[in-house]
Design an enzyme around this catalytic site. Structure first.
Site, PDB file in Angstrom:
ATOM      1  N   GLY A 256       0.821  -1.210   0.000  1.00 50.86           N
ATOM      2  CA  GLY A 256       0.000   0.000   0.000  1.00 50.86           C
ATOM      3  C   GLY A 256       0.853   1.257   0.000  1.00 50.86           C
TER       4      GLY A 256
ATOM      5  N   CYS B 110       5.325  -5.942   1.759  1.00 45.66           N
ATOM      6  CA  CYS B 110       5.702  -4.546   1.597  1.00 45.66           C
ATOM      7  C   CYS B 110       5.149  -3.647   2.717  1.00 45.66           C
ATOM      8  CB  CYS B 110       5.337  -4.051   0.199  1.00 45.66           C
ATOM      9  SG  CYS B 110       6.518  -2.829  -0.391  1.00 45.66           S
TER      10      CYS B 110
ATOM     11  N   TYR C 270      10.078   3.273   2.077  1.00 46.24           N
ATOM     12  CA  TYR C 270      10.382   3.119   3.502  1.00 46.24           C
ATOM     13  C   TYR C 270      10.965   1.735   3.738  1.00 46.24           C
ATOM     14  CZ  TYR C 270       7.727   7.359   3.999  1.00 46.24           C
ATOM     15  OH  TYR C 270       7.307   8.653   3.877  1.00 46.24           O
TER      16      TYR C 270
ATOM     17  N   HIS D 119       8.214  -7.892  -3.584  1.00 40.09           N
ATOM     18  CA  HIS D 119       6.916  -8.350  -4.091  1.00 40.09           C
ATOM     19  C   HIS D 119       6.996  -9.756  -4.680  1.00 40.09           C
ATOM     20  CE1 HIS D 119       4.507  -4.692  -3.598  1.00 40.09           C
ATOM     21  NE2 HIS D 119       5.694  -4.127  -3.599  1.00 40.09           N
TER      22      HIS D 119
ATOM     23  N   GLU E  97       4.684 -11.596  -5.636  1.00 41.85           N
ATOM     24  CA  GLU E  97       3.724 -11.763  -6.737  1.00 41.85           C
ATOM     25  C   GLU E  97       4.291 -11.215  -8.039  1.00 41.85           C
ATOM     26  OE1 GLU E  97       3.626  -9.466  -4.507  1.00 41.85           O
ATOM     27  OE2 GLU E  97       3.069  -7.565  -5.397  1.00 41.85           O
TER      28      GLU E  97
HETATM   29  N1  LIG Z   1       4.617  -1.300  -2.212  1.00 40.70           N
HETATM   30  C1  LIG Z   1       4.412  -0.959  -0.953  1.00 40.70           C
HETATM   31  O1  LIG Z   1       3.654  -1.555  -0.207  1.00 40.70           O
HETATM   32  C2  LIG Z   1       5.106   0.294  -0.465  1.00 40.70           C
HETATM   33  C3  LIG Z   1       5.100   0.460   1.019  1.00 40.70           C
HETATM   34  C4  LIG Z   1       5.357   1.889   1.476  1.00 40.70           C
HETATM   35  N2  LIG Z   1       4.343   2.770   0.979  1.00 40.70           N
HETATM   36  C5  LIG Z   1       6.735   2.334   1.032  1.00 40.70           C
HETATM   37  O2  LIG Z   1       6.848   3.144   0.131  1.00 40.70           O
HETATM   38  O3  LIG Z   1       7.708   1.884   1.568  1.00 40.70           O
END
Ligand SMILES: NC(=O)CC[C@H](N)C(=O)O
Length: 355
Positions: free
Chosen positions: A212, A239, A284, A324, A326
Protein backbone atom coordinates in the site's frame (compact mmCIF):
# COMPACT_ATOMS: atom_id res chain seq x y z
CA UNK A 1 2.73 22.41 -24.80
CA UNK A 2 5.87 23.25 -22.80
CA UNK A 3 5.85 22.41 -19.11
CA UNK A 4 8.33 22.25 -16.24
CA UNK A 5 9.17 19.85 -13.47
CA UNK A 6 10.05 21.84 -10.36
CA UNK A 7 11.86 19.85 -7.68
CA UNK A 8 11.68 20.98 -4.06
CA UNK A 9 15.44 21.59 -4.05
CA UNK A 10 14.97 24.31 -6.66
CA UNK A 11 16.07 22.39 -9.76
CA UNK A 12 13.81 22.85 -12.82
CA UNK A 13 13.57 20.52 -15.84
CA UNK A 14 11.94 21.30 -19.15
CA UNK A 15 9.48 18.88 -20.83
CA UNK A 16 6.63 18.58 -23.27
CA UNK A 17 3.13 18.09 -21.83
CA UNK A 18 1.53 15.36 -23.98
CA UNK A 19 -1.89 15.09 -22.35
CA UNK A 20 -4.33 17.94 -21.89
CA UNK A 21 -4.05 19.30 -18.39
CA UNK A 22 -4.56 22.62 -16.69
CA UNK A 23 -3.25 23.60 -13.29
CA UNK A 24 -0.23 22.47 -11.33
CA UNK A 25 0.31 18.85 -10.28
CA UNK A 26 2.03 18.10 -6.99
CA UNK A 27 3.45 14.77 -5.81
CA UNK A 28 6.53 12.99 -4.51
CA UNK A 29 8.87 12.36 -7.44
CA UNK A 30 10.29 8.81 -7.58
CA UNK A 31 11.92 6.67 -10.26
CA UNK A 32 11.29 3.14 -11.57
CA UNK A 33 14.19 1.30 -13.22
CA UNK A 34 12.45 -1.60 -15.07
CA UNK A 35 12.58 -1.63 -18.86
CA UNK A 36 9.03 -3.00 -19.06
CA UNK A 37 6.07 -3.35 -16.70
CA UNK A 38 4.83 0.22 -16.99
CA UNK A 39 1.17 -0.84 -17.07
CA UNK A 40 1.51 -2.64 -13.73
CA UNK A 41 3.38 0.33 -12.23
CA UNK A 42 0.73 2.85 -13.31
CA UNK A 43 -2.05 0.79 -11.69
CA UNK A 44 -0.24 -0.34 -8.50
CA UNK A 45 -2.05 1.55 -5.68
CA UNK A 46 1.27 1.82 -3.78
CA UNK A 47 2.19 4.63 -6.21
CA UNK A 48 -0.80 6.74 -5.11
CA UNK A 49 0.00 10.46 -5.40
CA UNK A 50 3.55 9.91 -6.68
CA UNK A 51 5.06 11.42 -9.83
CA UNK A 52 6.81 8.53 -11.54
CA UNK A 53 9.93 8.89 -13.68
CA UNK A 54 10.64 5.89 -15.93
CA UNK A 55 14.41 5.59 -16.32
CA UNK A 56 14.22 3.45 -19.47
CA UNK A 57 14.34 6.01 -22.29
CA UNK A 58 11.54 4.65 -24.49
CA UNK A 59 8.22 3.73 -22.87
CA UNK A 60 4.98 2.45 -24.41
CA UNK A 61 6.24 0.02 -27.11
CA UNK A 62 3.70 -2.69 -26.36
CA UNK A 63 0.80 -0.40 -25.46
CA UNK A 64 -1.68 -1.07 -22.67
CA UNK A 65 -3.88 -4.19 -22.62
CA UNK A 66 -6.98 -5.28 -20.68
CA UNK A 67 -5.32 -8.04 -18.63
CA UNK A 68 -2.22 -6.68 -16.91
CA UNK A 69 -3.83 -4.02 -14.72
CA UNK A 70 -3.04 -4.28 -11.00
CA UNK A 71 -6.20 -2.36 -10.10
CA UNK A 72 -9.08 -0.63 -11.88
CA UNK A 73 -7.30 2.66 -12.60
CA UNK A 74 -3.92 4.42 -12.59
CA UNK A 75 -2.83 5.78 -9.19
CA UNK A 76 0.25 7.76 -10.15
CA UNK A 77 -0.17 11.53 -10.02
CA UNK A 78 1.81 12.16 -13.21
CA UNK A 79 4.25 10.38 -15.52
CA UNK A 80 7.66 11.52 -16.79
CA UNK A 81 9.48 9.74 -19.62
CA UNK A 82 12.16 10.66 -22.09
CA UNK A 83 10.36 9.37 -25.18
CA UNK A 84 6.89 7.87 -25.52
CA UNK A 85 5.95 5.41 -28.27
CA UNK A 86 2.74 6.61 -29.95
CA UNK A 87 1.62 3.13 -31.13
CA UNK A 88 1.30 0.02 -28.96
CA UNK A 89 2.94 -2.79 -30.94
CA UNK A 90 1.25 -5.79 -29.35
CA UNK A 91 -1.78 -7.73 -30.53
CA UNK A 92 -3.41 -7.48 -27.09
CA UNK A 93 -2.98 -3.68 -26.81
CA UNK A 94 -6.25 -1.77 -26.62
CA UNK A 95 -4.73 1.65 -25.87
CA UNK A 96 -1.45 3.35 -26.56
CA UNK A 97 0.41 4.47 -23.41
CA UNK A 98 -0.58 8.06 -24.10
CA UNK A 99 -4.25 7.28 -24.85
CA UNK A 100 -4.52 5.38 -21.58
CA UNK A 101 -3.10 8.26 -19.52
CA UNK A 102 -5.27 10.74 -21.42
CA UNK A 103 -8.37 8.63 -20.66
CA UNK A 104 -7.67 8.91 -16.93
CA UNK A 105 -6.49 12.53 -17.04
CA UNK A 106 -2.98 11.69 -15.88
CA UNK A 107 -0.44 14.32 -16.98
CA UNK A 108 2.38 12.91 -19.16
CA UNK A 109 5.58 14.91 -19.51
CA UNK A 110 8.05 13.78 -22.20
CA UNK A 111 11.47 14.85 -23.48
CA UNK A 112 12.62 15.46 -19.92
CA UNK A 113 16.30 14.70 -19.24
CA UNK A 114 15.32 11.77 -17.03
CA UNK A 115 19.00 10.88 -16.33
CA UNK A 116 19.53 14.30 -14.76
CA UNK A 117 16.29 14.06 -12.74
CA UNK A 118 17.31 10.63 -11.40
CA UNK A 119 20.75 11.98 -10.44
CA UNK A 120 19.01 14.69 -8.40
CA UNK A 121 16.81 12.12 -6.66
CA UNK A 122 19.77 9.81 -5.97
CA UNK A 123 21.80 12.67 -4.51
CA UNK A 124 19.07 14.56 -2.65
CA UNK A 125 16.41 11.86 -2.07
CA UNK A 126 12.86 11.32 -3.32
CA UNK A 127 11.21 14.73 -2.80
CA UNK A 128 8.04 16.72 -3.46
CA UNK A 129 7.79 18.25 -6.93
CA UNK A 130 5.37 20.23 -9.07
CA UNK A 131 4.64 19.93 -12.78
CA UNK A 132 3.53 23.30 -14.11
CA UNK A 133 3.27 25.12 -17.41
CA UNK A 134 4.79 28.08 -15.58
CA UNK A 135 8.50 28.57 -15.04
CA UNK A 136 7.68 29.72 -11.49
CA UNK A 137 6.11 27.34 -8.97
CA UNK A 138 6.03 26.84 -5.23
CA UNK A 139 6.58 23.23 -4.21
CA UNK A 140 4.37 22.47 -1.25
CA UNK A 141 2.83 19.08 -0.50
CA UNK A 142 0.05 18.30 2.01
CA UNK A 143 0.67 15.16 4.06
CA UNK A 144 -2.45 13.06 3.69
CA UNK A 145 -2.62 9.34 4.53
CA UNK A 146 -3.30 7.67 1.16
CA UNK A 147 -4.37 4.19 2.34
CA UNK A 148 -8.02 5.15 3.08
CA UNK A 149 -8.20 6.54 -0.48
CA UNK A 150 -7.29 3.23 -2.12
CA UNK A 151 -8.65 0.57 0.26
CA UNK A 152 -11.94 -1.17 -0.51
CA UNK A 153 -15.09 -0.39 1.47
CA UNK A 154 -16.78 -3.74 0.80
CA UNK A 155 -15.95 -7.33 1.63
CA UNK A 156 -15.58 -9.54 -1.46
CA UNK A 157 -14.41 -13.12 -2.06
CA UNK A 158 -12.37 -14.42 -5.03
CA UNK A 159 -11.54 -18.01 -6.03
CA UNK A 160 -12.72 -21.28 -4.51
CA UNK A 161 -9.57 -22.93 -3.14
CA UNK A 162 -9.39 -25.05 0.01
CA UNK A 163 -7.45 -22.51 2.13
CA UNK A 164 -9.33 -19.37 3.11
CA UNK A 165 -7.25 -16.19 3.32
CA UNK A 166 -8.51 -12.82 4.56
CA UNK A 167 -6.58 -10.12 2.71
CA UNK A 168 -6.32 -6.72 4.44
CA UNK A 169 -6.50 -4.22 1.60
CA UNK A 170 -4.07 -1.35 2.16
CA UNK A 171 -4.00 -0.87 -1.63
CA UNK A 172 -3.51 -4.46 -2.83
CA UNK A 173 -2.27 -5.52 -6.24
CA UNK A 174 -4.53 -7.89 -8.17
CA UNK A 175 -1.63 -10.29 -8.76
CA UNK A 176 -1.37 -11.00 -5.01
CA UNK A 177 -4.92 -12.39 -5.13
CA UNK A 178 -4.08 -14.30 -8.33
CA UNK A 179 -0.95 -15.81 -6.76
CA UNK A 180 -2.97 -16.95 -3.73
CA UNK A 181 -5.66 -18.48 -5.96
CA UNK A 182 -2.95 -20.26 -7.98
CA UNK A 183 -1.69 -21.76 -4.71
CA UNK A 184 -5.13 -23.17 -3.85
CA UNK A 185 -6.64 -20.34 -1.80
CA UNK A 186 -9.98 -18.62 -1.62
CA UNK A 187 -9.40 -14.95 -0.85
CA UNK A 188 -11.71 -12.55 0.99
CA UNK A 189 -10.59 -8.95 0.54
CA UNK A 190 -11.53 -6.71 3.48
CA UNK A 191 -11.07 -2.98 4.26
CA UNK A 192 -7.73 -2.00 5.86
CA UNK A 193 -9.39 -1.20 9.21
CA UNK A 194 -11.35 -4.45 9.62
CA UNK A 195 -11.53 -5.56 13.26
CA UNK A 196 -10.47 -8.91 14.73
CA UNK A 197 -14.14 -9.66 15.46
CA UNK A 198 -15.08 -9.34 11.78
CA UNK A 199 -12.10 -11.47 10.74
CA UNK A 200 -13.17 -14.14 13.25
CA UNK A 201 -16.65 -14.20 11.71
CA UNK A 202 -15.06 -14.85 8.31
CA UNK A 203 -13.16 -17.78 9.88
CA UNK A 204 -10.02 -17.79 7.69
CA UNK A 205 -7.03 -20.16 7.72
CA UNK A 206 -4.68 -17.17 7.47
CA UNK A 207 -4.44 -13.45 6.84
CA UNK A 208 -2.45 -11.43 4.33
CA UNK A 209 -1.50 -7.81 4.96
CA UNK A 210 -1.09 -6.20 1.55
CA UNK A 211 1.16 -3.60 -0.02
CA UNK A 212 0.00 0.00 0.00
CA UNK A 213 1.00 3.65 -0.39
CA UNK A 214 2.51 6.14 2.02
CA UNK A 215 4.47 6.14 5.27
CA UNK A 216 3.56 3.10 7.43
CA UNK A 217 3.59 5.35 10.53
CA UNK A 218 0.50 7.12 9.18
CA UNK A 219 -1.35 3.96 10.28
CA UNK A 220 0.06 3.93 13.83
CA UNK A 221 -3.35 3.99 15.51
CA UNK A 222 -4.31 0.76 13.68
CA UNK A 223 -1.32 -1.19 15.04
CA UNK A 224 -3.09 -2.66 18.13
CA UNK A 225 -5.83 -4.11 15.89
CA UNK A 226 -3.25 -5.41 13.40
CA UNK A 227 -1.29 -7.04 16.24
CA UNK A 228 -4.41 -8.75 17.59
CA UNK A 229 -5.14 -10.20 14.10
CA UNK A 230 -1.63 -11.44 13.30
CA UNK A 231 -1.24 -13.02 16.76
CA UNK A 232 -4.41 -14.99 16.03
CA UNK A 233 -3.81 -16.29 12.45
CA UNK A 234 -0.91 -17.47 10.25
CA UNK A 235 0.17 -14.31 8.46
CA UNK A 236 1.91 -13.31 5.27
CA UNK A 237 2.69 -9.59 5.02
CA UNK A 238 3.91 -7.91 1.85
CA UNK A 239 5.70 -4.55 1.60
CA UNK A 240 3.57 -2.03 3.59
CA UNK A 241 2.15 -5.07 5.42
CA UNK A 242 5.69 -6.13 6.43
CA UNK A 243 6.42 -2.62 7.70
CA UNK A 244 3.18 -2.63 9.75
CA UNK A 245 3.96 -6.01 11.35
CA UNK A 246 7.43 -4.73 12.31
CA UNK A 247 5.95 -1.55 13.82
CA UNK A 248 3.25 -3.56 15.62
CA UNK A 249 5.95 -5.58 17.41
CA UNK A 250 7.84 -2.45 18.47
CA UNK A 251 10.26 -2.15 15.53
CA UNK A 252 10.87 1.08 13.66
CA UNK A 253 10.85 2.25 10.03
CA UNK A 254 12.67 5.03 8.19
CA UNK A 255 12.67 6.55 4.73
CA UNK A 256 15.23 5.20 2.26
CA UNK A 257 17.28 7.89 0.48
CA UNK A 258 15.65 7.24 -2.91
CA UNK A 259 13.73 3.99 -2.53
CA UNK A 260 13.81 0.67 -4.39
CA UNK A 261 11.56 0.70 -7.45
CA UNK A 262 12.36 -1.78 -10.17
CA UNK A 263 12.31 -5.39 -11.27
CA UNK A 264 15.86 -6.60 -10.53
CA UNK A 265 16.64 -6.03 -6.85
CA UNK A 266 18.83 -8.89 -5.51
CA UNK A 267 17.72 -10.28 -2.14
CA UNK A 268 19.59 -12.78 0.08
CA UNK A 269 17.55 -15.41 1.91
CA UNK A 270 19.30 -16.37 5.17
CA UNK A 271 17.17 -19.56 5.38
CA UNK A 272 18.26 -21.09 2.05
CA UNK A 273 21.46 -19.01 1.59
CA UNK A 274 20.29 -18.19 -1.93
CA UNK A 275 20.01 -14.84 -3.72
CA UNK A 276 16.85 -14.07 -5.69
CA UNK A 277 15.96 -11.35 -8.13
CA UNK A 278 12.92 -9.50 -6.87
CA UNK A 279 10.38 -6.92 -7.93
CA UNK A 280 10.26 -3.92 -5.59
CA UNK A 281 8.45 -0.68 -4.95
CA UNK A 282 9.08 0.93 -1.61
CA UNK A 283 10.34 4.19 -0.15
CA UNK A 284 10.38 3.12 3.50
CA UNK A 285 12.26 0.30 5.19
CA UNK A 286 12.40 -1.46 8.57
CA UNK A 287 15.44 -0.43 10.63
CA UNK A 288 17.48 -3.59 11.33
CA UNK A 289 18.65 -2.49 14.80
CA UNK A 290 15.06 -1.70 15.86
CA UNK A 291 14.19 -5.42 15.71
CA UNK A 292 16.64 -6.39 18.48
CA UNK A 293 14.04 -6.50 21.28
CA UNK A 294 11.20 -7.88 19.17
CA UNK A 295 10.21 -11.50 18.45
CA UNK A 296 11.05 -10.88 14.78
CA UNK A 297 14.28 -11.96 13.13
CA UNK A 298 15.67 -10.86 9.79
CA UNK A 299 15.41 -13.48 7.05
CA UNK A 300 15.86 -11.45 3.84
CA UNK A 301 18.52 -8.79 3.12
CA UNK A 302 18.96 -6.50 0.11
CA UNK A 303 22.29 -7.35 -1.53
CA UNK A 304 22.82 -3.81 -2.89
CA UNK A 305 22.44 -1.77 0.30
CA UNK A 306 22.11 -4.34 3.11
CA UNK A 307 18.62 -3.14 4.09
CA UNK A 308 15.96 -5.41 5.65
CA UNK A 309 13.92 -7.23 2.97
CA UNK A 310 11.88 -9.52 5.18
CA UNK A 311 11.44 -10.94 8.67
CA UNK A 312 9.86 -13.94 10.36
CA UNK A 313 8.39 -14.38 13.82
CA UNK A 314 10.58 -16.58 16.00
CA UNK A 315 7.72 -18.73 17.32
CA UNK A 316 4.54 -17.89 15.41
CA UNK A 317 3.71 -18.55 11.73
CA UNK A 318 4.26 -14.96 10.60
CA UNK A 319 6.30 -14.27 7.46
CA UNK A 320 6.94 -10.78 6.08
CA UNK A 321 8.59 -9.62 2.88
CA UNK A 322 9.49 -6.11 1.81
CA UNK A 323 9.75 -7.14 -1.84
CA UNK A 324 6.92 -8.35 -4.09
CA UNK A 325 6.72 -12.17 -4.40
CA UNK A 326 3.72 -11.76 -6.74
CA UNK A 327 6.11 -9.90 -9.12
CA UNK A 328 4.10 -8.04 -11.83
CA UNK A 329 6.20 -6.49 -13.05
CA UNK A 330 9.31 -8.54 -12.55
CA UNK A 331 10.71 -12.03 -12.04
CA UNK A 332 8.70 -14.85 -10.47
CA UNK A 333 11.69 -16.20 -8.48
CA UNK A 334 10.03 -15.67 -5.09
CA UNK A 335 6.60 -17.23 -5.75
CA UNK A 336 7.73 -19.89 -3.23
CA UNK A 337 6.70 -17.40 -0.51
CA UNK A 338 3.04 -18.17 -1.29
CA UNK A 339 3.74 -21.91 -1.06
CA UNK A 340 5.40 -21.35 2.35
CA UNK A 341 2.35 -19.39 3.48
CA UNK A 342 0.02 -22.22 2.42
CA UNK A 343 2.24 -24.70 4.31
CA UNK A 344 2.07 -22.46 7.40
CA UNK A 345 -1.74 -22.44 7.21
CA UNK A 346 -1.90 -26.24 6.67
CA UNK A 347 0.39 -26.87 9.66
CA UNK A 348 -1.66 -24.53 11.88
CA UNK A 349 -4.87 -26.29 10.82
CA UNK A 350 -3.40 -29.76 11.44
CA UNK A 351 -1.80 -28.90 14.74
CA UNK A 352 -4.82 -26.82 15.79
CA UNK A 353 -2.31 -24.10 16.80
CA UNK A 354 -4.97 -21.50 17.51
CA UNK A 355 -7.78 -23.81 18.68
N1 LIG B 1 4.62 -1.30 -2.21
C1 LIG B 1 4.41 -0.96 -0.95
O1 LIG B 1 3.65 -1.55 -0.21
C2 LIG B 1 5.11 0.29 -0.47
C3 LIG B 1 5.10 0.46 1.02
C4 LIG B 1 5.36 1.89 1.48
N2 LIG B 1 4.34 2.77 0.98
C5 LIG B 1 6.74 2.33 1.03
O2 LIG B 1 6.85 3.14 0.13
O3 LIG B 1 7.71 1.88 1.57
Amino acid sequence: MEAYLHLQNGKIFFGKLETTWTGDVTGEVVFFTGMTGYQEVLTDPSYKNQIIVFTYPLIGNYGVNEVDFESKQPHVKAVIVYEVEETGYHYEATYSFKQYLQKWNVPLLTHVDTRAVVKQIREHGAMPAVISTSQQAIVHMEEQAPVPLVSTSEIKTYGDGHMHVVLFDFGYKKSIVQSLIKHGCRVTVVPYNTTLQTVEQLDPDGVLLSNGPGDPKQLSHHLPNILSVIERYPTLAICLGHQLVSLAYGGDTEKLPFGHRGANQPVYDAKTKKVFMTSQNHGYVVKAESLADTPLSIRFINVNDGSVEGVRHETKPILCVQYHPEAHPGPNDTQFIFAEFVDMMKAARKEKVYA
